[in-house]
Design a protein around this motif. Structure first.
Motif, PDB file in Angstrom:
ATOM      1  N   GLU A  67       4.767  -8.039   8.240  1.00  0.00           N
ATOM      2  CA  GLU A  67       4.024  -9.228   8.664  1.00  0.00           C
ATOM      3  C   GLU A  67       4.809 -10.005   9.726  1.00  0.00           C
ATOM      4  N   GLY A  68       6.084 -10.277   9.454  1.00  0.00           N
ATOM      5  CA  GLY A  68       6.905 -11.017  10.408  1.00  0.00           C
ATOM      6  C   GLY A  68       7.179 -10.230  11.669  1.00  0.00           C
ATOM      7  N   PHE A 104       0.953  -6.904   4.926  1.00  0.00           N
ATOM      8  CA  PHE A 104       0.848  -6.531   3.522  1.00  0.00           C
ATOM      9  C   PHE A 104      -0.224  -5.462   3.319  1.00  0.00           C
ATOM     10  N   ASP A 105      -1.254  -5.453   4.162  1.00  0.00           N
ATOM     11  CA  ASP A 105      -2.233  -4.360   4.112  1.00  0.00           C
ATOM     12  C   ASP A 105      -1.557  -3.022   4.389  1.00  0.00           C
ATOM     13  N   GLY A 106      -0.542  -3.050   5.273  1.00  0.00           N
ATOM     14  CA  GLY A 106       0.151  -1.809   5.623  1.00  0.00           C
ATOM     15  C   GLY A 106       0.756  -1.119   4.410  1.00  0.00           C
ATOM     16  N   ALA A 146      -0.413   2.692   3.653  1.00  0.00           N
ATOM     17  CA  ALA A 146       0.536   3.805   3.586  1.00  0.00           C
ATOM     18  C   ALA A 146       0.522   4.452   2.206  1.00  0.00           C
ATOM     19  N   THR A 147       0.364   3.650   1.154  1.00  0.00           N
ATOM     20  CA  THR A 147       0.310   4.188  -0.206  1.00  0.00           C
ATOM     21  C   THR A 147      -0.917   5.077  -0.388  1.00  0.00           C
ATOM     22  N   MET A 148      -2.070   4.574   0.066  1.00  0.00           N
ATOM     23  CA  MET A 148      -3.296   5.367  -0.035  1.00  0.00           C
ATOM     24  C   MET A 148      -3.223   6.630   0.808  1.00  0.00           C
ATOM     25  N   GLY A 149      -2.517   6.562   1.914  1.00  0.00           N
ATOM     26  CA  GLY A 149      -2.357   7.727   2.773  1.00  0.00           C
ATOM     27  C   GLY A 149      -1.257   8.658   2.332  1.00  0.00           C
ATOM     28  N   ALA A 207      -6.455   3.658   7.026  1.00  0.00           N
ATOM     29  CA  ALA A 207      -6.695   2.478   7.871  1.00  0.00           C
ATOM     30  C   ALA A 207      -8.166   2.389   8.275  1.00  0.00           C
ATOM     31  N   PHE A 208      -8.774   3.542   8.540  1.00  0.00           N
ATOM     32  CA  PHE A 208     -10.202   3.555   8.871  1.00  0.00           C
ATOM     33  C   PHE A 208     -11.026   3.047   7.687  1.00  0.00           C
ATOM     34  N   LEU A 209     -10.679   3.488   6.483  1.00  0.00           N
ATOM     35  CA  LEU A 209     -11.388   3.023   5.288  1.00  0.00           C
ATOM     36  C   LEU A 209     -11.232   1.520   5.117  1.00  0.00           C
TER      37      LEU A 209
END
Length: 331
Positions: free
Chosen positions: A60-61, A249-251, A255-258, A269-271
């Motif tokens: 984020e930062g 934080f979305d990242g 990355a976990t889902m990917g 990311a597309f989802l």
């Protein structure tokens, strides 16, 4: 669907509105792809850190300082053609984001401080430093707290009028491909993954783990900064506080889902982009509150991670069974 029913709404109406809001027209699909762009970079940033065994909570930062650096470079560097100015502004965002991430990596190497604490606290340092800069020295005329607009020579091209979709989508796909090639086919990628798998074994094999931690964190921060820079140069045209809020934080989730793989991160990311843009469609065309989309996101992440949970549980059960007397292994 059960959650939506409990909240008093129709699942068919919810999913119909969500799909329409994400894919229902050229405009909506373009918005989905545009929303996806910074999410790809935040997911890739997390992926790079995870590959070397680091949990980077500071994306984020890093996006924030990268987007501000790109806004300053895009505004105050003048007299250059677009073919030079635009890459230079993108580079400014990437380098500043990378250098910001290096602070945490250096402190971890030098003093052994946990990177989770370092990176999450550096988010606040970045937030307040940039907030001061944009509120005073770089404040644009008017009541809105933002920087001056960037020069036309530093702007990326909007691909579909009045949407978020800009040419940064090609940059996101290219970054995904390059990271895949680097991790799979280069010595640097192999040794980076070796450090992430077992840093002690890597050190024994002659790999300098601390060097790879520095390199991976710089690349992680650079990817985050590049994602923030793209938002300034491709969509907003200036820096405004909160413009990158939440992407970092979305990242982690992306990355976990990917499964911490480049292609999986791109798809994830597309989802997420579809879910986010679908939420807007739900608000516009139905009585269902958009906040429910965050509940659905959380459930999607949970269900995607469930196979990993079951695999871990099976390993524990198998290990316990093997340790029981009578199984041929001494207790």
């Amino acid at each position: 669907g059960a959650v939506i029913i409990i909240c008093g709404y129709s699942p068919l109406e919810a999913y119909g509105a969500m799909l329409k809001g994400a894919f229902g027209s050229k405009y909506y699909f373009s918005q989905t792809l545009g929303t996806m762009i910074p999410l790809v970079f935040s997911g890739l940033a997390m992926l790079m850190a995870v590959k070397v065994g680091i949990f980077n909570i500071g994306i984020e930062g890093q996006m924030l300082v990268g987007s501000f650096a790109a806004a300053v470079a895009g505004r105050y560097i003048t007299g250059l053609p677009k073919i030079i100015h635009l890459p230079l502004a993108l580079l400014a965002g990437a380098v500043i984001g990378g250098l910001w991430a290096l602070i945490a990596a250096w402190l971890k190497n030098a003093l052994g401080i946990n990177e989770v604490i370092l990176t999450i606290m550096l988010n606040y340092v970045a937030q307040y430093i940039v907030s001061y800069l944009v509120s005073y020295p770089f404040h644009a005329e008017g009541n809105v707290v933002r920087t001056e607009e960037i020069q036309p020579t530093a702007s990326m091209t909007t691909m579909v009028a009045h949407t978020r979709l800009y040419t940064g989508i090609f940059l996101a796909v290219a970054a995904t491909a390059l990271i895949w090639l680097m991790l799979r086919y280069t010595r640097f990628g192999y040794e980076l993954r070796a450090v992430g798998s077992n840093s002690s074994a890597a050190e024994t094999a002659g790999i300098n783990a601390k060097k790879y931690i520095l390199a991976a964190m710089f690349l992680s921060g650079a990817l985050a900064g590049l994602g923030g820079a793209g938002e300034v140069l491709g969509y907003w045209g200036y820096y405004i506080p909160t413009m990158t809020q939440g992407y970092g934080f979305d990242g982690i989730a992306i990355a976990t889902m990917g499964r911490s793989q480049p292609l999986g991160t791109l798809i994830s990311a597309f989802l997420f982009g579809a879910l986010r843009n679908g939420a807007t469609g739900m608000n516009r065309s139905s009585s269902i509150p958009g906040e429910l989309i965050e509940v659905l996101e959380g459930l999607v992440i949970l269900f995607v991670s469930t196979p990993g949970i079951f695999r871990a549980a099976r390993k524990i059960i198998r290990a316990r069974n093997e340790r029981r007397p009578g199984n041929g292994i001494s207790a």
